[in-house]
Scaffold this active site. Structure first.
Site, mmCIF file in Angstrom:
data_model
loop_
_atom_site.group_PDB
_atom_site.id
_atom_site.type_symbol
_atom_site.label_atom_id
_atom_site.label_comp_id
_atom_site.label_asym_id
_atom_site.label_seq_id
_atom_site.Cartn_x
_atom_site.Cartn_y
_atom_site.Cartn_z
ATOM 1 N N ARG A 76 -32.084 36.341 1.457
ATOM 2 C CA ARG A 76 -32.048 37.801 1.675
ATOM 3 C C ARG A 76 -32.636 38.543 0.463
ATOM 4 O O ARG A 76 -32.117 39.574 0.038
ATOM 5 C CB ARG A 76 -30.614 38.301 1.915
ATOM 6 C CG ARG A 76 -29.962 37.791 3.176
ATOM 7 C CD ARG A 76 -30.692 38.261 4.418
ATOM 8 N NE ARG A 76 -29.971 37.934 5.617
ATOM 9 C CZ ARG A 76 -30.069 36.768 6.268
ATOM 10 N NH1 ARG A 76 -30.878 35.823 5.830
ATOM 11 N NH2 ARG A 76 -29.388 36.561 7.368
ATOM 12 N N SER A 122 -25.135 42.107 9.286
ATOM 13 C CA SER A 122 -24.263 41.750 8.152
ATOM 14 C C SER A 122 -24.359 42.848 7.098
ATOM 15 O O SER A 122 -25.472 43.144 6.638
ATOM 16 C CB SER A 122 -24.726 40.439 7.515
ATOM 17 O OG SER A 122 -24.743 39.397 8.451
ATOM 18 N N GLU A 169 -25.896 43.743 1.594
ATOM 19 C CA GLU A 169 -27.227 43.302 2.042
ATOM 20 C C GLU A 169 -28.027 44.523 2.473
ATOM 21 O O GLU A 169 -29.248 44.594 2.322
ATOM 22 C CB GLU A 169 -27.091 42.332 3.218
ATOM 23 C CG GLU A 169 -28.423 41.789 3.678
ATOM 24 C CD GLU A 169 -28.464 41.425 5.140
ATOM 25 O OE1 GLU A 169 -28.887 42.280 5.941
ATOM 26 O OE2 GLU A 169 -28.100 40.286 5.479
#
Ligand code: FAD
Ligand code: EPU
Length: 338
Positions: A162, A237, A333
């Site tokens: 990520r 997420s 994130e």
């Protein structure tokens, strides 16, 4: 190119937050983008794709450039593989479907990830055992200061979990206009190990899976777990899965022997943030207009009338609880936008 004033971004972010942008411009070509980057009014603009990985904290004081550069085509091929080029404004899932329809393998596990192609390299999107970096050929970006275009090869991008150079050293420095992927034309090597894909294929009665079968299995799993942003505002997420020292993971496992954990290397372990959040008591619990989703505790949800500040306040509450219970720091994130 029509510059709009005071535009509501409610339709342009997957949390469904009704914040305004003072100026809003949609660009449909690299040339148009180069032109607008020279316009002093758009100097500090927020570059927006599908808005599925941003938390807009308040009304923006800066303009928005919405990227809508279209086009998918094969630009190079040989017997085994093909390079597919896609405009930054192409819907990511449409690209996946196009590749499958053309029997090009490599991104079927990344089916149904919301958002547009141009954002894919920013956080190196990933799911079900595949990351963008596995198929990345190169990307074209336009320098926000210079207006020059530059080709980023895989090694330039510093892809991680990520993560990429575009979230760090080159944050807000380039706008991606084109992405090129290296995909396989035949003898597809399917990636079925991760996250119940094989089991789902069995349930579907599939014996010899095709690219399309894998995509359908992934879509089925995702629909079960993840809320649809068009019905319930969310950005997938909200936190990354934390990567901690092995000794820290071992300490937690001592108290919770069933904790799922994934070895990264001899020193580090990845722990599912969803598990930590569930164990800290937040799964499915509603706080006013917000909460962590009942099927997936890692997904922060807007139940309809939340503000960006309320969502962020809850995210911080969750981070604080996980820190005090497990001594693990969660890192968002999702991109926080002021
Ligand atoms: P945006 O939200 O518009 O932008 C994200 C960031 O990238 C912003 O900082 C923006 O300024 C920047 N940006 C956007 N376009 C460009 C560009 N052309 N050039 C430079 N900078 C740009 N992600 C995963 O990795 N895996 C998943 O499985 C996954 N599942 C999800 C499920 C749901 C239900 C949702 C809502 C989100 C999920 N996500 C997942 C997150 C999201 O889909 C990805 O991060 C996606 O790449 C975001 O694309 P976007 O176009 O919506 O980006
Ligand atoms: N878990 C719980 N409780 C929960 C949620 C998860 O205990 O409420 C446990 C699960 O039982 C499982 C583990 O956590 O053992 C992992 O869960 P899951 O397979 O649902 O995946 P995840 O780690 O929560 C990651 C990505 C997703 C991606 C999936 C599939 C991150 C931050 N998230 O989720 O990406 O789709 O794996 O590969 O890495 C996103 O980035 O927005 C996103 C949705």
């Amino acid at each position: 190119m029509e510059v709009k004033n005071q535009v509501s971004l409610a339709e342009f972010n997957s949390f469904g937050l009704s914040v305004n942008a003072p100026l809003f411009l949609e660009v449909t070509s690299s040339l148009a983008l180069q032109k607008v980057l020279k316009d002093p009014r758009f100097k500090n603009a927020l570059i927006l794709g599908g808005g599925s990985n941003v938390l807009l904290l308040q009304n923006l004081s800066r303009p928005v450039i919405k990227i809508s550069i279209p086009g998918i085509r094969v630009v190079e091929e040989n017997e085994q593989s093909a390079i597919v080029s896609a405009g930054a404004g192409v819907v990511w899932h449409d690209l996946v479907m196009w590749c499958i329809a053309n029997n090009l393998g490599g991104i079927e596990n990344l089916s149904l990830i919301p958002g547009l192609v141009g954002a894919a390299p920013i956080q190196n999107i990933g799911a079900y055992g595949v990351e963008l970096k596995d198929v990345f050929h190169n990307a074209i970006g336009i320098g926000r200061k210079t207006g020059d275009s530059k080709i980023f090869e895989a090694e330039d991008c510093e892809f991680g979990y990520r993560d990429s150079i575009f979230k760090n050293e080159l944050k807000d420095k380039y706008v991606i206009t084109t992405l090129r992927l290296s995909l396989i034309k035949s003898n597809h090597k399917l990636n079925l190990e991760y996250g119940g894909i094989s089991q789902t294929l069995d349930e579907m009665g599939v014996v010899a899976p095709t690219l399309d079968d894998v995509a359908r299995a992934v879509i089925r799993i995702r629909r079960k777990k993840l809320p649809d942003p068009s019905k319930l505002g969310n950005a997938g997420s909200f936190f990354k899965n934390p990567i901690v020292l092995k000794s820290k993971a071992a300490k937690i496992i001592k108290d919770f022997p069933n904790m799922p954990a994934f070895t990264i290397d001899e020193n580090f372990t990845k722990i599912p943030a969803g598990w930590l959040i569930e164990k800290a008591g937040f799964k499915g619990k509603v706080f006013g207009n917000v909460g962590m989703h009942k099927n997936q505790a890692l997904v922060l949800v807007n139940y309809g009338a939340a503000t960006g500040a309320e969502l962020w306040e809850h995210a911080q509450r969750v981070m604080g609880a996980v820190l005090s219970k497990f001594d693990v720091e969660l890192e968002p994130e999702v991109n926080l936008i002021n």
